[in-house]
Design a protein around this motif. Sequence first.
Motif, mmCIF file in Angstrom:
data_model
loop_
_atom_site.group_PDB
_atom_site.id
_atom_site.type_symbol
_atom_site.label_atom_id
_atom_site.label_comp_id
_atom_site.label_asym_id
_atom_site.label_seq_id
_atom_site.Cartn_x
_atom_site.Cartn_y
_atom_site.Cartn_z
ATOM 1 N N SER A 81 1.933 -0.822 4.975
ATOM 2 C CA SER A 81 1.617 -0.508 3.588
ATOM 3 C C SER A 81 2.781 -0.848 2.679
ATOM 4 O O SER A 81 3.950 -0.714 3.075
ATOM 5 N N THR A 82 2.451 -1.329 1.478
ATOM 6 C CA THR A 82 3.463 -1.620 0.455
ATOM 7 C C THR A 82 2.848 -1.244 -0.902
ATOM 8 O O THR A 82 1.756 -0.686 -0.952
ATOM 9 N N LYS A 83 3.547 -1.613 -1.952
ATOM 10 C CA LYS A 83 3.043 -1.356 -3.316
ATOM 11 C C LYS A 83 2.741 -2.718 -3.944
ATOM 12 O O LYS A 83 3.304 -3.067 -4.987
ATOM 13 N N ASP A 84 1.895 -3.503 -3.313
ATOM 14 C CA ASP A 84 1.680 -4.872 -3.787
ATOM 15 C C ASP A 84 0.858 -4.961 -5.056
ATOM 16 O O ASP A 84 0.804 -6.017 -5.677
ATOM 17 N N TYR A 89 -5.024 -3.915 13.560
ATOM 18 C CA TYR A 89 -4.035 -4.045 12.491
ATOM 19 C C TYR A 89 -4.727 -3.686 11.188
ATOM 20 O O TYR A 89 -5.844 -4.123 10.930
ATOM 21 N N PHE A 90 -4.060 -2.869 10.364
ATOM 22 C CA PHE A 90 -4.688 -2.349 9.167
ATOM 23 C C PHE A 90 -3.680 -2.348 8.030
ATOM 24 O O PHE A 90 -2.578 -1.833 8.176
ATOM 25 N N TYR A 91 -4.047 -2.984 6.894
ATOM 26 C CA TYR A 91 -3.171 -2.954 5.719
ATOM 27 C C TYR A 91 -3.790 -2.084 4.634
ATOM 28 O O TYR A 91 -4.985 -2.185 4.371
ATOM 29 N N THR A 92 -2.992 -1.263 4.010
ATOM 30 C CA THR A 92 -3.475 -0.536 2.830
ATOM 31 C C THR A 92 -2.307 -0.215 1.904
ATOM 32 O O THR A 92 -1.144 -0.245 2.311
ATOM 33 N N ASP A 105 0.150 4.374 -1.288
ATOM 34 C CA ASP A 105 -0.389 5.681 -1.706
ATOM 35 C C ASP A 105 -1.553 6.089 -0.806
ATOM 36 O O ASP A 105 -1.655 7.227 -0.354
ATOM 37 N N ASP A 106 -2.418 5.107 -0.575
ATOM 38 C CA ASP A 106 -3.582 5.351 0.275
ATOM 39 C C ASP A 106 -3.130 5.649 1.709
ATOM 40 O O ASP A 106 -3.668 6.539 2.369
ATOM 41 N N ALA A 107 -2.097 4.923 2.153
ATOM 42 C CA ALA A 107 -1.608 5.123 3.521
ATOM 43 C C ALA A 107 -1.088 6.544 3.708
ATOM 44 O O ALA A 107 -1.381 7.193 4.710
ATOM 45 N N VAL A 108 -0.331 7.033 2.731
ATOM 46 C CA VAL A 108 0.228 8.389 2.829
ATOM 47 C C VAL A 108 -0.913 9.398 2.996
ATOM 48 O O VAL A 108 -0.874 10.269 3.867
ATOM 49 N N ALA A 109 -1.955 9.249 2.169
ATOM 50 C CA ALA A 109 -3.088 10.177 2.241
ATOM 51 C C ALA A 109 -3.798 10.065 3.593
ATOM 52 O O ALA A 109 -4.137 11.072 4.217
ATOM 53 N N ARG A 110 -3.988 8.827 4.055
ATOM 54 C CA ARG A 110 -4.697 8.639 5.332
ATOM 55 C C ARG A 110 -3.887 9.130 6.522
ATOM 56 O O ARG A 110 -4.435 9.662 7.479
ATOM 57 N N ILE A 163 1.538 3.080 14.733
ATOM 58 C CA ILE A 163 2.851 2.599 14.293
ATOM 59 C C ILE A 163 2.681 2.287 12.813
ATOM 60 O O ILE A 163 1.781 1.525 12.448
ATOM 61 N N TRP A 164 3.516 2.853 11.989
ATOM 62 C CA TRP A 164 3.380 2.692 10.540
ATOM 63 C C TRP A 164 4.548 1.833 10.052
ATOM 64 O O TRP A 164 5.679 2.305 10.028
ATOM 65 N N ALA A 165 4.256 0.588 9.740
ATOM 66 C CA ALA A 165 5.302 -0.346 9.291
ATOM 67 C C ALA A 165 5.547 -0.166 7.802
ATOM 68 O O ALA A 165 4.602 -0.098 7.016
#
Length: 403
Positions: A208-211, A244-247, A250-255, A264-266
């Motif tokens: 996850s990033t802030k793209d 493999y999952f990209y999000t 903000d969404d990643a934190v909630a999920r 594994i959270w990159a």
Amino acid sequence: MEKIKMTTPIVEMDGDEMTRVLWQMIKDELLTPFVELNTEYYDLGLVHRDETDDQVTVDAGNAIKKYHVGVKCATITPNAQRMDEYHLKKMWKSPNGTIRGILDGTVFRTPIPTPGIKTYIPSWTSPITVARHGYGDIYKDTEMRVTEPGVAELVFTGESGKVMRETIYNFECGGVLQGAYNKDTSIISFARSCFEFALAEKKDLWFSTKDTIMKKYDGFFKKTFEDLYENEYKEKFEKAGITYFYTLIDDAVARVVRSNGGMIWALKNYDGDVMSDMISTAFGSLAMMTSVLVSADGNYEYEAAHGTVTRHYYRYLKGEKTSTNPVATIFAWSGALKKRGELDGNERLTQFGQFLEDATMETIADGVVTGDLAALMDPKPQSVTSEEFIGGIRERLAKKLGC
Ligand code: NAP
Ligand code: MG
């Protein structure tokens, strides 16, 4: 029992303060009685770093490239106070930063689930590994404090003579500004290390990033992961039964909070720095978090995630017996020995590493714990000293090894 032999050395990096004391105890009580330890020793204690003008850190980093496996004790990163305390020639850089720079790797941090300690988030039934990119961004930034109106610009001058220019802000008053960068090579190697580690661990990979805000900067990270996945890893992941999952972050934190863990959270350098503290705390104690630096070309450096536990060391110097938790440092050794065993096809060594971890967890499950763990348990058991705790592990380990 005949001692377990090692065909190839691992790079041993000694460190500072309380963890240096634990390091020796672990070797004397849990390793050398059972294994013919084959290490190439580097003393990364601050005194020796200063004596060698920090050359010893560079040599250790290069040695990991040669032998592919290293184990490191926590070390002091000097600040002004340490300059005085150790009469240093210079404020030497963080050894971890130097070694990360040499190996250009990704840091994977995983909490060790502890019997008797509940996670703060009850749904987290499996540990979450944070994969932190170890290069660039704000850790290599250039900052300015400006105190008058003026124009701030971002300028790139190419070797070809091409110039790119963007206005950052037209200041009508004073302010602050910052320039940060990352490199294609490092981002690609970050992505590759994450995919390789996910395959090795057979765990899902999230990134996850802030793209949405940093369309070019984080957008490039996202695209690099996507391309590599599509072109090289998709089939391997499907075969291994992982995803493999990209999000968006903000969404990643909630999920992640709603998940059962296990992934594994990159994360980019800063996000990983912050989130790894949150994850380790939520799982219990900082002293129960392992850390391994993995480079894309297959080098592994194992260490504890915590520091040198200075406050305990000062008490130790006064002759007190402390109850410092050695688990993450023990797991750094077991991780390195298991990896050495795997790379060399040395099954006895791999099994020893596993026995060492099992014996450690059984000791805790039997209620023999250091103070930091006792404080998190309900009801609270009586805590033991580091020596007593390591003694408990030794007994259980010897039984497993049949001696
Ligand atoms: P720290 O050594 O991790 O210790 C912070 C506090 O956390 C300790 O005072 C202790 O709390 C608790 N703690 C950490 N590890 C523990 C353990 N194994 N057993 C029991 N309690 C533990 O962090 P710090 O005090 O910020 O840093 C000390 C030195 O370590 C600094 O010089 C820093 O540069 C260095 N450092 C090195 C690394 C590394 O080499 N990877 C990482 C971080 C920091 P209580 O005192 O309340 O018991
Ligand atoms: Mg941090």
